[in-house]
Design an enzyme around this catalytic site. Structure first.
Site: not given
Ligand SMILES: Cc1cc2nc3c(=O)[nH]c(=O)nc-3n(C[C@H](O)[C@H](O)[C@H](O)COP(=O)(O)OP(=O)(O)OC[C@H]3O[C@@H](n4cnc5c(N)ncnc54)[C@H](O)[C@@H]3O)c2cc1C
Length: 399
Positions: A37, A51, A55, A176
């Site tokens: 991370e 939020s 869902h 990365v």
């Molecule tokens: C405003 C908003 C409201 C939402 N509401 C909902 C909801 O109510 N219910 C629901 O189910 N979903 C909701 N979502 C969607 C949900 O938040 C996301 O789909 C989910 O959190 C995605 O998780 P993730 O692990 O893919 O991404 P992230 O949480 O973005 O994690 C990706 C991680 O990768 C890391 N990273 C990136 N590049 C690198 C690199 N080069 N090297 C190392 N680390 C790296 C980042 O720092 C980050 O921590 C919402 C999203 C938003 C933006």
């Protein structure tokens, strides 16, 4: 520079990466797994800035991955959070119409819900009045009893505790920057892997491109703003949503109840000009601005979305007055003055197909025997984190 070796290296410590790490270890505790991370803590991006709505799964076309994973994800997430003693508020949700022409779309949502195995009911105005007295609908509304809410960060914390117990290595402040010969390079170290999993959220396209995946895609970030009304705490008891425009992947401005009973409106879907655009220039990157400026015109001429009207209707939502006016279509008695506390901004990692000029609506995964790329982990990927992890591990990692 130190060098270590793992069976699985996962890029990204959001809920998707963490849930995949957990699922691998639950299936085979002897596999070595590392989560890299870039930040100094987990879940600082979308996973901690959403939020928190769990869902139900009725929005999605029955043949989509979202449909398949959301109902299952809803059930798994309720079980997991309950087992971990994490608070869930089973508030349910109503979807209301603002004019007669939305009744067909409401019926379509109902039919999708039935096809997806989601508990759902069509209710009339009087029944809506019993659930939420101040809410307005035209003729009918939809009632979803299995939609609920939890604190988004509580899921990150619960997953982290499991990973520590399962002996997954969580390596923080490890961005990365390069990938070659089955090994990833960060500023400090090198990690070789048997299989790489890209769950990098807003940067998943960039990581994928390094290995020749997802070349037709760019991330087109959309910013979500919220406003809280502290005075209204515990006065609204269910989530209240409009009927969404089926041509867009966003759900429209809605009212949500948080797990502590607070009431907020949002999120918007305003185009962001760089990826981690949280309202200051702290994470501004010029190449990202250039990429957005190159992709936006392609999006605006898209035959798949009413892009101009989306942008034209979203930009005014920077104004609190306008945002509240949209929410007033659902609950007419709302007063702009009550929404006086800004929420944390979140940015959607929305994938854009440059060739087809289309925002991808479904989750997208690309893989070969060496790597798997989670490319469009947009909403509801927080709800589906556990079911998505099962899907990836079963279908792509074959464990
Ligand atoms: C405003 C908003 C409201 C939402 N509401 C909902 C909801 O109510 N219910 C629901 O189910 N979903 C909701 N979502 C969607 C949900 O938040 C996301 O789909 C989910 O959190 C995605 O998780 P993730 O692990 O893919 O991404 P992230 O949480 O973005 O994690 C990706 C991680 O990768 C890391 N990273 C990136 N590049 C690198 C690199 N080069 N090297 C190392 N680390 C790296 C980042 O720092 C980050 O921590 C919402 C999203 C938003 C933006």
């Amino acid at each position: 520079m130190s060098q270590r070796n793992f069976d699985f290296v996962i890029i990204g410590g959001g809920v998707v990466g963490l849930a995949i790490a957990r699922e691998i270890k639950l299936r085979d505790k002897n596999k070595t797994v590392a989560v890299l991370e870039k930040e100094s803590d987990l879940g600082l991006h979308a996973s901690g800035r959403n939020s928190g709505v769990i869902h139900a799964g009725f929005y999605y076309s029955p043949d989509s991955l979202k449909a398949k994973l959301t109902r299952q994800g809803n059930v798994l997430l309720h079980e997991f959070l309950t087992e971990k003693n994490v608070a869930i508020k089973n508030v349910g949700k109503v979807v209301v119409t603002t004019n007669e022409s939305q009744l067909n779309s409401l019926e379509e949502l109902y039919q999708r819900g039935l096809a997806n195995g989601v508990p759902l009911e069509i209710i009339n105005e009087a029944e809506l009045g019993e659930l939420e007295p101040n809410t307005k609908t035209v003729n009918k509304a939809l009632w979803s009893p299995s939609t609920s809410v939890a604190d988004p960060k509580s899921l990150v914390t619960a997953l982290k505790q499991d990973l520590e117990f399962l002996k997954v290595e969580i390596l923080l402040s490890e961005r990365v920057i390069e990938i070659e010969n089955n090994s990833v390079k960060t500023e400090k170290s090198r990690y070789s892997y048997g299989h790489l999993i890209n769950a990098a959220g807003l940067y998943a396209d960039k990581i994928a491109h390094k290995l020749g995946f997802g070349l037709q895609y760019d991330m087109l970030p959309f910013k979500g703003l919220y406003w809280y009304a502290p005075k209204l705490k515990n006065t609204i008891h269910h989530h209240i949503y409009p009927v969404p425009d089926p041509r867009n992947p966003f759900l429209g401005v809605h009212l949500t109840v948080t797990v502590t009973g607070d009431i907020k409106i949002g999120p918007t879907a305003i185009p962001a000009f760089w990826r981690e655009d949280y309202g200051s220039f702290a994470n501004f990157k010029l190449p990202e601005l250039f990429q957005v400026l190159a992709d936006l015109p392609r999006f605006l001429v898209s035959p798949h979305h009413k892009a101009w009207s989306l942008v034209a209707s979203e930009m005014p939502k920077y104004s609190r007055k306008y945002l509240v006016s949209q929410a007033k279509k659902l609950v007419p008695a709302l007063d702009e003055k009550d929404f006086n506390k800004k929420g944390q901004i979140g940015v959607r990692a929305q994938l854009f197909d440059k060739k087809a000029k289309r925002l991808e609506m479904d989750f997208v995964v690309e893989a070969d025997e060496n790597s798997t790329h989670v490319l469009n982990a947009v909403s509801p990927a927080w709800t589906t984190s556990l079911s998505f992890a099962k899907h990836v591990v079963e279908n792509y990692l074959k464990i």
